[in-house]
Design a protein around this motif. Structure first.
Motif, PDB file in Angstrom:
ATOM      1  N   PRO A  93     -12.832 -21.585  10.618  1.00  0.00           N
ATOM      2  CA  PRO A  93     -11.807 -21.068  10.528  1.00  0.00           C
ATOM      3  C   PRO A  93     -10.926 -19.767   9.536  1.00  0.00           C
ATOM      4  O   PRO A  93     -12.294 -18.959   9.096  1.00  0.00           O
ATOM      5  N   SER A  94     -10.072 -19.310  10.017  1.00  0.00           N
ATOM      6  CA  SER A  94     -10.062 -17.884   9.604  1.00  0.00           C
ATOM      7  C   SER A  94      -8.955 -17.791   8.185  1.00  0.00           C
ATOM      8  O   SER A  94      -9.362 -18.671   7.556  1.00  0.00           O
ATOM      9  N   ALA A  95      -8.768 -16.433   7.910  1.00  0.00           N
ATOM     10  CA  ALA A  95      -8.260 -16.322   6.872  1.00  0.00           C
ATOM     11  C   ALA A  95      -6.643 -15.815   7.187  1.00  0.00           C
ATOM     12  O   ALA A  95      -6.820 -14.650   7.495  1.00  0.00           O
ATOM     13  N   LEU A  96      -6.156 -16.056   6.044  1.00  0.00           N
ATOM     14  CA  LEU A  96      -4.117 -15.096   5.836  1.00  0.00           C
ATOM     15  C   LEU A  96      -4.831 -14.806   4.485  1.00  0.00           C
ATOM     16  O   LEU A  96      -5.010 -15.055   3.416  1.00  0.00           O
ATOM     17  N   VAL A  97      -5.045 -13.016   4.553  1.00  0.00           N
ATOM     18  CA  VAL A  97      -5.195 -12.179   3.375  1.00  0.00           C
ATOM     19  C   VAL A  97      -4.372 -11.100   3.082  1.00  0.00           C
ATOM     20  O   VAL A  97      -3.296 -10.499   4.363  1.00  0.00           O
ATOM     21  N   TRP A  98      -3.625 -10.694   2.486  1.00  0.00           N
ATOM     22  CA  TRP A  98      -2.303 -10.114   1.803  1.00  0.00           C
ATOM     23  C   TRP A  98      -3.167  -9.435   0.234  1.00  0.00           C
ATOM     24  O   TRP A  98      -3.133  -9.887  -0.740  1.00  0.00           O
ATOM     25  N   HIS A  99      -3.005  -7.550   1.076  1.00  0.00           N
ATOM     26  CA  HIS A  99      -3.441  -6.839  -0.429  1.00  0.00           C
ATOM     27  C   HIS A  99      -2.235  -6.281  -0.728  1.00  0.00           C
ATOM     28  O   HIS A  99      -1.187  -6.183  -0.074  1.00  0.00           O
ATOM     29  N   ALA A 100      -1.819  -6.828  -2.198  1.00  0.00           N
ATOM     30  CA  ALA A 100      -0.669  -6.180  -2.583  1.00  0.00           C
ATOM     31  C   ALA A 100      -0.981  -5.709  -3.913  1.00  0.00           C
ATOM     32  O   ALA A 100      -2.045  -5.932  -5.369  1.00  0.00           O
ATOM     33  N   GLY A 101      -0.663  -4.634  -4.306  1.00  0.00           N
ATOM     34  CA  GLY A 101      -0.235  -3.965  -5.393  1.00  0.00           C
ATOM     35  C   GLY A 101       0.644  -3.758  -5.902  1.00  0.00           C
ATOM     36  O   GLY A 101       2.238  -3.813  -5.581  1.00  0.00           O
ATOM     37  N   VAL A 102       0.776  -4.173  -7.479  1.00  0.00           N
ATOM     38  CA  VAL A 102       1.912  -4.908  -8.123  1.00  0.00           C
ATOM     39  C   VAL A 102       2.098  -4.250  -8.889  1.00  0.00           C
ATOM     40  O   VAL A 102       1.314  -3.781  -9.570  1.00  0.00           O
ATOM     41  N   ARG A 103       3.145  -4.485  -9.652  1.00  0.00           N
ATOM     42  CA  ARG A 103       4.069  -3.416 -11.075  1.00  0.00           C
ATOM     43  C   ARG A 103       3.475  -4.565 -12.095  1.00  0.00           C
ATOM     44  O   ARG A 103       4.283  -5.526 -11.959  1.00  0.00           O
TER      45      ARG A 103
END
Length: 492
Positions: A306-316
């Motif tokens: 399987p693949s992967a959905l990757v979300w890189h998020a810089g959050v406050r």
């Protein structure tokens, strides 16, 4: 002195370069990107730094071998922190388990959360894992195979695997050992790294559980996971290896007898070599760099993970109580989720997610008062999910991720972000749009996995996830070492 060219400065390529340099070869590493790292990359954006590849580092001694090859040590270049807990596991019923490194700490956690019976079962489980590792690693993982008959060159180890039930199914093997269903998930989710549902994976893949749950998960104290390939590149250069970045390779050039004579660069320049190690994803390596050599059948028509959905998020904002560096949020419908991924070819209706927060252990990853989130949701690869329109599906899944992260208590005041879908993995040169390569089915494991040599092209070796021994940081470090051994044998 023989000259060896290594194509790709990821972990496999750098490991191969270090082992080759250590045996006296002149080595040149060619990397298409502007810096070493390959799949173990980095993204700097709006004051945040994200690791774009693997986030879980295990089996530091395998990295030590690569440094030792050139008379160096890990400690000369890197400082690691042992993560304790290695994982925080959250379940749909609101409960939590900590996956702690080592036997005693994890046993205490199981006794407290799951009861005495499962704690006693864990003692036997650890003994089983150690025996699996001792039989598998030296005889069937850290070794080159020439034919399937090589499986029998260590008959005692093969017999030990049979006695241990290594060829039974992982999920049922874990389930029969523990009563608490949460432990079934904690000790079998690693099958996803091998591209299989726990119910279908062979029990021998419990060795991955041994690597992270017993040997422990480590993290560089500064610079994130990308610090590892940077350190390997420094050690390689100090040992005389030339590393040329921003240097794409167009193809491997062969002589009249079919053996390698060098590589042709994207700008037309020819570099002569006595041996070549290719580390791009194997199906892509054949298609783009060896266009006149048909790829092995498994590489062309094999089953991919399987693949992967990757979300890189810089959050406050502040993190919720009880989270750590690595967090797994398990969905309720565990088995059906795998059916969605592997059979129906659609995103999981009840997903499990992995959330890493590197900024907890590396203050340089995010500004003060902010954090970096690495959110991974398994999704179908481009073969299984061939009808999925990822620009649309990616937006929908990001909306669902945001909603669920809010429910889990994570901050979602997004300062900067990047979403990576299977289309993006494919654009990076990863077959079937998955960073996890060929799945580790029985027919794609050990001597049945695409070999790291091709008899049609003397002087050539492969390294990386799609060849021997397989997927994951420990495996690709070994693959670089095995490829170096192949080249050294051919150039004697």
């Amino acid at each position: 002195m023989n000259h060896v060219i290594v194509v790709g400065a990821g972990l496999a390529g750098l490991a191969a370069a270090l082992h080759l340099a250590g045996t006296g070869h002149r080595v040149t590493v060619l990397e298409r990107e502007a810096q070493p790292g390959g799949r173990n990359g980095t993204l700097e954006q709006d004051g945040f730094r994200f690791d774009t590849g693997p986030t879980v580092f295990t089996m530091v001694p395998l990295l030590e071998q690569a440094f030792n090859a050139v008379g160096s040590t890990v400690a000369d270049h890197l400082e690691f922190t042992l993560l304790d807990p290695a994982y925080h596991a959250f379940f749909a019923d609101g409960s939590r388990l900590l996956v702690r490194p080592g036997h005693e700490k994890m046993r205490e956690e199981i006794a407290r959360e799951c009861g005495t019976k499962d704690a006693w079962a864990f003692d036997r489980f650890v003994a089983w894992l150690r025996r699996l590792n001792d039989a598998e690693l030296p005889h069937f993982i850290d070794t080159n195979f020439n034919t399937p008959l090589d499986l029998f060159r260590s008959p005692r180890a093969a017999l030990e695997l049979v006695r241990l039930g290594a060829f039974r199914r992982l999920g049922p093997e874990i389930a029969r050992r523990f009563d608490d269903e949460r432990l079934h998930r904690v000790f079998s989710f690693q099958a996803m790294y091998a591209g299989l549902a726990p119910a279908q994976a062979l029990a021998l893949y419990a060795v991955i559980t041994y690597m992270d749950s017993i040997e422990g998960v480590w993290f560089p104290t500064e610079g994130g996971m990308h610090a590892v390939p940077r350190a390997m590149a420094r050690a390689a250069r100090a040992a005389g290896v030339e590393i040329r970045c921003s240097t794409p390779v167009a193809r491997v050039e062969r002589g009249s007898g079919g053996g390698v004579r060098g590589v042709r660069l994207g700008d037309g320049e020819f570099l002569a070599a006595d041996g070549v190690v290719l580390t791009p994803d194997l199906p892509v390596a054949y298609e783009q760099l060896l266009p006149d050599i048909p790829a092995p059948r498994t590489a062309r028509r094999g089953r991919f993970s399987p693949s992967a959905l990757v979300w890189h998020a810089g959050v406050r904002g502040e993190l919720p109580e009880g989270v750590g560096h690595h967090n797994i949020h398990f969905g309720a419908d565990w088995d059906n989720a795998f059916s969605d991924l592997l059979k129906r070819g659609r995103p999981m209706s009840d997903p499990s997610r992995f959330v890493a927060i590197p900024s907890l252990d590396d203050a340089t990853a995010a500004p003060a008062g902010h954090h970096t989130l690495y959110v991974l949701e398994p999704v179908p690869n481009l073969q299984a999910g061939r009808t999925i329109n990822w620009p649309d599906a990616g937006r929908r899944l990001r909306t669902r991720l945001t909603r669920d992260l809010q429910a889990f208590g994570y901050p979602t005041d997004i300062v900067t972000e990047q979403l990576v879908t299977p289309d993006d993995w494919a654009a990076q040169g990863l077959a079937a749009g998955t960073p996890f390569a060929l799945a580790h089915t029985f027919r794609q494991t050990g001597p049945f996995r695409p070999r790291n040599v091709d008899r049609r092209v003397p002087g050539l070796a492969f390294a990386g996830s799609s060849t021997t021994p397989g997927v994951g940081i420990p495996m690709v470090l070994i693959s670089g070492k095995l490829a170096a051994e192949r080249i050294a044998e051919m150039l004697r």
